[in-house]
Write an enzyme that holds these catalytic residues in place. Structure first.
Site, PDB file in Angstrom:
ATOM      1  N   PHE A 375       0.799  -1.215   0.000  1.00 57.45           N
ATOM      2  CA  PHE A 375       0.000   0.000   0.000  1.00 57.45           C
ATOM      3  C   PHE A 375       0.842   1.280   0.000  1.00 57.45           C
ATOM      4  CE2 PHE A 375      -2.113  -3.176   2.906  1.00 57.45           C
ATOM      5  CZ  PHE A 375      -2.762  -3.829   1.879  1.00 57.45           C
ATOM      6  N   CYS A 376       2.008   1.245  -0.629  1.00 57.12           N
ATOM      7  CA  CYS A 376       2.903   2.403  -0.662  1.00 57.12           C
ATOM      8  C   CYS A 376       3.146   2.960   0.731  1.00 57.12           C
ATOM      9  CB  CYS A 376       2.363   3.480  -1.598  1.00 57.12           C
ATOM     10  SG  CYS A 376       2.451   3.009  -3.334  1.00 57.12           S
TER      11      CYS A 376
END
Length: 459
Positions: A375-376
């Site tokens: 999710f970055c």
């Protein structure tokens, strides 16, 4: 920051209409089903109200600020009125500026380019990469992941107490985690920052779509967010807050619109008089439709009643968490614990499953769209999964076979447009996949787990 638990009025708390509610998708097992969009944290669907407003304006689109024609003047008024709408939505102070950008990432990179020389930046390792990475030309202190809101404040206070008290300093913090959905103690962190002579910027990408954001009440110096997470996916974002650092900095982009006057010098060079308003950092032809869509979304959420939207979302959060708690194999990820207030963003892992495999099965066999990966926010997810924060990872699924454990997670996220049926289907699907397994065979292709179209079902 508290979450409203006011009683719901069923007449005003139905899901807001969004595009795509009637879209059907094929199932690998046969037939079709209405798509359940449960990936709001990545990009929320467009509100129907936003789409209708954009469609009504589109025939009247024109260039802004520099045209004498009717459409240009109309578009200029719409553009600047949108700025005022966003300022009101965010509770901006009279002296604050609202700068339109491309996204949260663009907003924070703009601010990073505008901070004074020798500025010290303090950022938690728990941040999304959009707020973790832009500070390349600054002296950056990365703060360890706190395990309580109080610890977050204490960690910041200790770090700020050790800094050079005479130089500029900036704290960057999220309002709601894009991994756990947990709300951060923004007001307390702002007070700590200001007590030590630092400023603070709030990454509200995950907060603004789910919860009111008031710059003056929170006492933050800047707020950044993206239209595509606020039900306005037309390519615009916002940086709003104090004007002084923005006015003192070189324009983010040099070009038309940012310049007030340009003249040749006798020596052959060029003298430029730059704007001191928000236009200083809005060079080029602006994304008028994107800006208008954000303003439309701000109006729609305000008129729907944020208290009611928050209360309904909290019911959905409770249902998802209670449903997942009934499946022992599921581990929900959390920094601050089960009692922490949160928005509609929940990440989890399933014992015995590769997260990419599980997410692929939700999509292919149930028509449910979630997200898997890191999710970055790689350091945060690594910490939550019990690996070292510095371990390598990717934003997509790793090269792992279906069923093989992987150091990534599954994220389900929802919001103002989510029907109850999508939540019910998701919980049923999780239970069935854990209890009965996938009905189809899957393989890894280009780093993602996908149905093996050449294989018969496992049933």
């Amino acid at each position: 920051m508290s979450v409203s638990t006011a009683a719901l009025d069923p007449s005003v708390c139905a899901p807001l209409p969004v595009l795509g509610q009637d879209v059907t998708v094929p199932l690998v097992t046969g037939g079709e089903v209405t798509y359940a969009a449960l990936d709001y944290a990545a990009s929320a669907p467009a509100l129907q109200r936003v789409w209708d407003d954009v469609a009504a304006y589109a025939p009247y689109y024109g260039s802004v600020h520099r045209g004498a024609g009717y459409l240009s003047q109309l578009s200029t008024d719409l553009f600047e009125n949108s700025r005022r709408t966003v300022a009101e939505f965010l509770g901006c102070r009279p002296e604050d500026q609202v700068v339109f950008t491309r996204s949260t990432t663009d907003s924070l990179n703009l601010l990073a380019a505008a901070i004074p020389a020798n500025c010290q930046v303090f950022v938690y390792e728990t941040e999304h990469h959009a707020s973790l990475l832009p500070w390349r030309d600054a002296q950056v202190t990365y703060l360890n992941a706190p395990r309580t809101p109080g610890q977050a404040v204490e960690t910041l206070e200790r770090a700020l107490a050790d800094r050079d008290p005479y130089g500029p300093a900036l704290v960057c913090v999220t309002g709601a985690s894009n991994v756990t959905g947990e709300l951060w103690p923004v007001r307390e962190l702002a007070a700590a920052a200001h007590a030590h002579g630092a400023r603070i910027v709030l990454d509200a990408a995950q907060l603004a779509p789910h919860h009111p954001v008031d710059i003056a009440e929170l006492d933050v110096d800047w707020v950044a967010f993206s239209g595509h997470k606020l039900y306005a996916p037309f390519g615009s974002g916002v940086l709003a807050g104090r004007a002084d650092w923005l006015q003192a900095a070189e324009p983010y982009l040099a070009g038309g619109g940012a310049s007030r006057k340009v003249a040749r010098r006798a020596d052959g060079g060029v003298d430029v008089d730059w704007h001191t308003t928000a236009a200083r950092h809005e060079a080029g032809s602006p994304n008028v439709i994107g800006v208008y869509s954000i303003a439309s979304a701000c109006k729609a959420l305000t008129e729907a009643g944020f208290d009611n939207l928050v209360a309904r979302e909290q019911e959905l959060v409770s249902r998802v968490r209670e449903g997942l708690a009934e499946v022992p194999e599921v581990q929900v990820l959390s920094l601050f614990g089960d009692d922490a207030p949160r928005v509609g963003v929940i990440s989890f892992v399933v014992r015995g499953w590769n997260s990419s495999h599980f997410a692929a099965a939700l999509s292919a066999e149930y028509g449910i769209g979630v997200r898997d990966g890191l999710f970055c926010a790689h350091p945060l997810v690594r910490t939550l999964l019990g690996s070292e924060p510095q371990d390598p990872g990717e934003c997509g699924a790793p090269e792992a076979e279906p069923g093989e454990r992987s150091l990534n997670a599954i994220r389900v996220s929802f919001g103002a447009g989510t029907p109850d049926e999508h939540i019910d289907r998701f919980l049923r699907a999780v239970t069935e996949l854990v209890r009965e397994g996938a009905q189809w065979k899957y393989r890894t292709e280009d780093g993602r787990c996908v149905p093996d179209r050449g294989e018969a079902p496992q049933v």
